[in-house]
Write a protein that holds these residues in place. Structure first.
Motif, short mmCIF file in Angstrom:
data_model
loop_
_atom_site.label_atom_id
_atom_site.label_comp_id
_atom_site.label_asym_id
_atom_site.label_seq_id
_atom_site.Cartn_x
_atom_site.Cartn_y
_atom_site.Cartn_z
N TRP A 66 0.83 -1.22 0.00
CA TRP A 66 0.00 0.00 0.00
C TRP A 66 0.86 1.26 0.00
CZ3 TRP A 66 1.25 3.07 4.05
CH2 TRP A 66 1.90 2.45 5.14
N GLY A 67 2.19 1.10 0.25
CA GLY A 67 3.03 2.28 0.45
C GLY A 67 4.19 2.34 -0.51
N THR A 68 5.26 2.98 -0.06
CA THR A 68 6.39 3.25 -0.95
C THR A 68 7.64 2.49 -0.53
OG1 THR A 68 6.81 5.21 0.38
CG2 THR A 68 5.57 5.52 -1.65
N SER A 69 7.43 1.38 0.13
CA SER A 69 8.53 0.49 0.47
C SER A 69 7.92 -0.91 0.57
CB SER A 69 9.16 0.97 1.77
OG SER A 69 9.38 -0.10 2.64
N PRO A 70 8.67 -1.93 0.17
CA PRO A 70 8.06 -3.27 0.12
C PRO A 70 7.57 -3.78 1.49
CG PRO A 70 10.09 -3.22 -1.15
CD PRO A 70 10.02 -1.92 -0.40
N GLU A 71 8.07 -3.19 2.58
CA GLU A 71 7.57 -3.65 3.88
C GLU A 71 6.20 -3.06 4.19
OE1 GLU A 71 10.45 -2.33 6.78
OE2 GLU A 71 9.60 -0.32 6.88
N MET A 72 5.77 -2.08 3.41
CA MET A 72 4.45 -1.49 3.60
C MET A 72 3.45 -2.35 2.86
SD MET A 72 5.39 2.52 3.19
CE MET A 72 6.10 3.44 4.55
N VAL A 73 3.17 -3.49 3.46
CA VAL A 73 2.39 -4.51 2.76
C VAL A 73 1.31 -5.05 3.69
CG1 VAL A 73 3.97 -6.40 3.44
CG2 VAL A 73 2.67 -6.58 1.31
N VAL A 74 0.16 -5.38 3.11
CA VAL A 74 -0.92 -6.02 3.86
C VAL A 74 -1.46 -7.17 3.01
CG1 VAL A 74 -1.64 -3.99 5.19
CG2 VAL A 74 -2.62 -4.40 2.91
N THR A 75 -2.37 -7.93 3.57
CA THR A 75 -3.00 -8.97 2.77
C THR A 75 -4.21 -8.38 2.07
OG1 THR A 75 -4.33 -9.74 4.61
CG2 THR A 75 -2.19 -10.77 4.32
N VAL A 76 -4.63 -9.02 1.00
CA VAL A 76 -5.66 -8.42 0.14
C VAL A 76 -6.99 -8.23 0.88
CG1 VAL A 76 -6.37 -10.66 -0.82
CG2 VAL A 76 -6.72 -8.56 -2.15
N ASP A 77 -7.22 -9.02 1.94
CA ASP A 77 -8.48 -8.85 2.67
C ASP A 77 -8.37 -7.82 3.80
OD1 ASP A 77 -6.82 -10.33 4.24
OD2 ASP A 77 -8.14 -12.07 4.42
#
Ligand code: SF4
Lengths: 214, 468
Positions: free
Chosen positions: B291-302
């Motif tokens: 969701w963000g500007t670094s690969p760690e800014m990640v969530v699951t699709v749900d």
């Protein structure tokens, strides 16, 4: 032969963001050059200018972003960049340290760096100093509080100090790296002193794993 | 004998010389070269009147700057053209094997190395490119280097390096339908952070890793650098050998048998100690979306776009706020409500044949959503492209409204003409969502090929686990 690094007495500029990646330090459109120079004007290009930078075009007269810290009058002429953790993450582009050095930085201070970027800095006489998070935090406060804030980075003594010597912080660096930086030594020349060893290693390898030499 | 990790073994078997402080002269078996990070190295070598130490260790290809549209007219952009021409000239001058732009074998450097069998177990593989970590899927020590180091390798066949720490990422359990190696990679980064592997070589192990194909393992190792680790590794097993057999640069006949006997030893000893261990339960991994500007800014699709107000750490909170502003997203928006403008299926992370098959299976018989301005598939190499066409995958994509392109890095970083316009939002199978990565002002969401394909059809992110 790179420039040797002993001690540096310089103005400090703060870049208060964590995880600054190499795409920000020097955006990809400037990587098309086949030279080692000409990157300084495009350091932090997307943050520094209001318009979009193009390679092979003059940057003179481009509108500067007044909010970007390096554009503020008080940081002009800075040679030490104060940064947050994981500085230089992302790609292996050596254009990042080339741009930083050409802009005028000779040393960086941050709590941590990405590995490839750290190496690349050392190969270009740009000293990446690692201090603790607490020390870096305090420096950010001091830079903000005192216009004209300067520091002395002494590689031989491995210290960062205020010019009056009131505060002295120690940093670590590999002895071999230090030796190369202090003496401005060319790695390749040093390695080639071991040419016989390399050849012997290679011959043994060719004998034991000939499929690697197909 | 003390127990050693795979990394320990690879390191020790390439050590030529050690300085007092541990700085090691490491021998390099394979040097991959591309046009962006090599010109200054060749120039430096020329100025120092040096020659390549071992020409046959090098393999070159132009990938970052090449156009992905019709190439018969050459490269239109003069700056890109000069860089590619320079590579051609440098390779010609020194007799280095290069797959030129119109060679059927041309492609992304990290795709063609393994595809050609130029990447072999037990090697050290380096390239002036951070995603060299990809090749570690073949139990070789592979990592990215800078241009000064490219010159160093060209001139001496060695590198000066310090040994990294050993990190083990153990992944166990079956992956749910619609969950891929890319999702595992993003989940690992979400868990340990983008600096979590700094100073380490990551070995991926466990039943899930062994169940991945070599292509999946490459995707996993590819993203190691996004977790801060210069290198990722997977031990040799039967799948590794099966993949390599018969590849052009792989050994044959009696040499193959000797090589295999050696390669089978390329795994960590059971008692080996790692400096750090992380365990991931594959059953808990869901399709990921950044969701963000670094690969760690990640969530699951749900999940939903995170809310910075809930973050206690001030620096992190500021980073999140800045990322949300850049991405044009509001906190708490369900990820599946995010509508996209463009879709990019490609890059050294996800442009191999299995990636294209998986994406095509989602797309088959459907059309792009009306809000999609451009959806492109960029195969990782000319051979991947040919194979996909042989299987009719190109038709499936084209019928759905995708553009079917020539191989290269393309919109992974937009050094050629393929890029996002300011404000455009892209579902991308690449590896970096940094500000401006795919074009100034462009907004990148990293996903798997399946997720990208489904988003192209739906016009927004959808959970591929429920795709029918
Ligand atoms: S596809 Fe992207 S990440 Fe991979 S080598 Fe090319 S530019 Fe780099």
């Amino acid at each position: 032969m790179m420039e040797s690094f002993t001690a540096l007495h310089g103005l400090v500029a703060p870049l208060d963001r964590a995880n600054v990646d190499t795409d920000q330090i020097i955006p990809k459109q400037f990587l098309k050059s086949i030279k080692r120079t000409g990157f300084g004007a495009n350091l932090f290009d997307a943050w520094r200018y209001l318009d979009e930078g193009r390679p092979a075009k003059s940057d003179a007269g481009r509108p500067l972003n007044p909010d970007f810290v390096l554009n503020q009058p008080r940081y002009q002429g800075a040679s030490i960049l104060l940064a947050r953790k994981n500085f230089g993450c992302g790609s292996s582009r050596e254009h990042a340290p080339w741009a930083l050095a050409e802009y005028g930085f000779r040393a960086l201070i941050a709590p941590s760096y990405a590995d490839i970027f750290f190496n690349n800095c050392c190969k270009n006489g740009l000293l990446p100093v690692t201090l603790t998070e607490a020390e870096v935090d305090r420096l950010f406060h001091e830079v903000a509080a005192f216009p004209g804030f300067r520091l002395v980075v002494d590689l031989e003594k491995q210290t960062v100090a205020t010019p009056d010597g009131g505060k002295v912080m120690r940093f670590d660096i590999d002895p071999f790296r230090k030796y190369c930086l202090v003496n401005g030594l060319d790695d390749i020349g040093l390695t080639l002193r071991h040419a016989d060893k390399i050849r012997a290693f290679e011959e043994r390898r060719r004998f034991e794993q000939p499929w690697l030499f197909g | 004998m003390i127990a050693r990790t795979l990394y320990d073994k690879l390191w020790e078997s390439h050590t030529v010389h050690v300085e007092e402080d541990g700085t090691t002269l490491l021998y390099v078996d394979r040097h991959l070269v591309h046009e962006v990070t090599s010109p200054q190295a060749f120039e430096g070598m020329r100025l120092a009147r040096r020659k390549p130490w071992r020409v046959s260790a090098n393999l070159a290809v132009a990938d970052h700057n090449v156009p992905t549209t019709d190439r018969s007219g050459g490269i239109a952009d003069p700056v890109s053209r000069l860089q590619v021409d320079t590579l051609d000239r440098n390779c010609e001058e020194h007799g280095i094997v290069e797959f030129r732009m119109n060679d059927a074998r041309q492609g992304i450097v990290h795709v063609i190395g393994p595809e050609q069998g130029a990447t072999l177990p037990g090697m050290t593989v380096v390239c002036g490119d951070s995603h060299t970590s990809t090749h570690g899927a073949f139990a070789c020590l592979a990592f990215g280097i800078g241009t000064s180091e490219v010159e160093h390798v060209l001139s001496t066949q060695c590198l000066l390096a310090k040994k990294m720490k050993n990190m083990l990422v153990r992944i166990e359990g079956p992956l749910a339908r619609g969950v891929t190696a890319k999702d595992v990679a993003l989940a690992v980064i979400g868990r340990i952070g983008i600096a979590g592997g700094t100073g380490c070589t990551i070995e991926y192990a466990g039943g899930t890793v062994r169940s991945l194909t070599l292509e999946g393992r490459m995707t996993l190792c590819n993203m190691s650098i996004e977790a801060g680790a210069r290198a990722g590794l997977v031990a040799v097993d039967e799948a590794t050998l099966a993949y390599l057999k018969g590849r052009p640069f792989a050994p044959r006949g009696e040499l193959w048998d000797r090589a295999v006997a050696h390669w089978r030893t390329l795994k960590s000893d059971p008692e080996a100690k790692f400096d750090r261990e992380v365990a991931i339960d594959a059953r808990s991994v869901k399709p990921q979306v950044t969701w963000g500007t670094s690969p760690e800014m990640v969530v699951t699709v749900d999940e939903r776009v995170p809310d910075p107000d809930r973050e206690k750490d001030a620096i992190r909170r500021e980073g999140m706020e800045r990322a949300l502003t850049y991405m044009g997203l509001k906190p708490n928006t369900p990820m599946t409500d995010i509508r996209i403008d463009k879709v990019f299926i490609g890059s050294c992370t996800n442009s191999r044949i299995e990636d294209l098959r998986a994406a095509a299976a989602i797309v088959r018989g459907r059309r792009l959503a009306s809000n999609i301005r451009l959806a492109m598939v960029v195969p990782g190499s000319g051979l991947v492209k040919a194979q996909a066409e042989h299987e009719g995958l190109d038709r499936i994509f084209k019928d759905a409204g995708f553009e079917w392109r020539e191989p290269g890095c393309s919109m992974c970083l937009g050094m050629n003409a393929d890029r996002l316009e300011p404000g455009e939002r892209c579902a991308s199978t690449s590896n970096r969502n940094f500000e401006g990565r795919q074009g100034t002002g462009g907004r990148t969401h990293l996903v798997s090929p399946e997720m990208a394909a489904a988003a192209a059809i739906a016009g927004h992110f959808v959970d591929v686990r429920r795709w029918r």
